[in-house]
Design an enzyme around this catalytic site. Structure first.
Site: not given
Length: 269
Positions: A154, A157
């Site tokens: 997470y 990205s």
């Protein structure tokens, strides 16, 4: 009398079927504007509770993890919309798990939704944003500011998306557009039940502990940011500002805090 900012605007919202995207829909539908609403299942995008008589809603199917779906959405919008005043790049997915347990497929899926899809979508609509000298506002997270334990995919990205959009902002200085990144705190959304665990299965985690913002509160901040093309990196509260500053001034201390605070999220079970 000063014209209301949102009157006669064309606004694009990704992830409009729930959470912050749905809250943006509710808050903007009271103005006479065009709202282009995107979600994986366009039929799930609700009718707003209140709507101005001159508001026009366009519901468009778009799965950000599927390049062909993204291109279809770009083509649909480009054929029907002459400009984009504000693009709320809001849709995203979370992924939880230790670095040593996260499957590569989880990395691929997370990057597909949080990086490749948004980059393709923004790139495709950039000509329409440029025509309007509009603003691109991205719903992001403090997890993009530092590699957060238990959130490697997470964080990575979102950090990658920050870098790409910061490049776009500098390259576009002569175009008159805005590119803003808003790191929202814990919010009452379905993020923790629609994200991925280490193996790519749906998360079934309880909401984050502590005080959380409502989706409506976050939507109001995003709407204010959209009015300010000078906004760059926006953090909400003390915890966000603390991480933003400590990453530069004392990363060792910051890492100790993150280790202690999020230990339960990444400890070996």
């Amino acid at each position: 009398m000063k014209k209301e900012f949102w009157n006669d605007t064309v606004v694009v919202i990704t992830g409009a079927s729930s959470g912050i995207g749905k809250a943006l829909l509710e808050e903007l539908a009271i103005f006479p504007c065009q709202l282009v609403l995107l979600a994986r299942r366009a039929g799930d995008i609700p009718e707003p509770t209140a709507k101005h008589k001159d508001t026009i809603l366009h519901r468009v199917t778009c799965d950000l993890s599927d390049p062909s779906s993204v291109q279809d959405a770009i083509d649909w919008i480009s054929k029907r919309i002459e400009r984009v005043d504000v693009l709320f790049n809001n849709a995203g997915i979370t992924a939880h798990g230790r670095f040593d347990s996260l499957s590569m497929e989880v990395y691929r899926k997370t990057f597909a939704t949080n990086f490749f899809g948004p980059v393709q979508f923004i790139k495709g609509l950039l000509p329409l944003v440029t025509i309007a000298k509009g603003n691109i506002v991205t719903t992001s997270t403090v997890s993009a500011l530092y590699g957060v334990p238990g959130r490697a995919a997470y964080s990575a990205s979102k950090s990658a998306l920050h870098a790409a959009l910061e490049s776009l902002r500098i390259e576009s200085l002569d175009l008159g557009i805005g590119v803003s990144l808003v790191c929202v705190p814990y919010t009452d959304t379905a993020l923790r039940t629609s994200g991925l665990d280490s193996f790519g299965n749906l998360l079934t985690e309880a909401p984050a502990k502590g005080k959380r913002k409502s989706a409506k509160e976050v939507a109001h901040v995003l709407m204010e940011v959209a009015k300010d093309k000078e906004a760059r990196l926006v953090t909400f509260n003390l915890s966000g500002k603390f991480l933003e500053w400590m990453r530069f001034f004392s990363p060792k201390f910051l890492e100790k805090i993150l280790y202690k605070k999020l230990y339960d999220d990444f400890k070996t079970h």
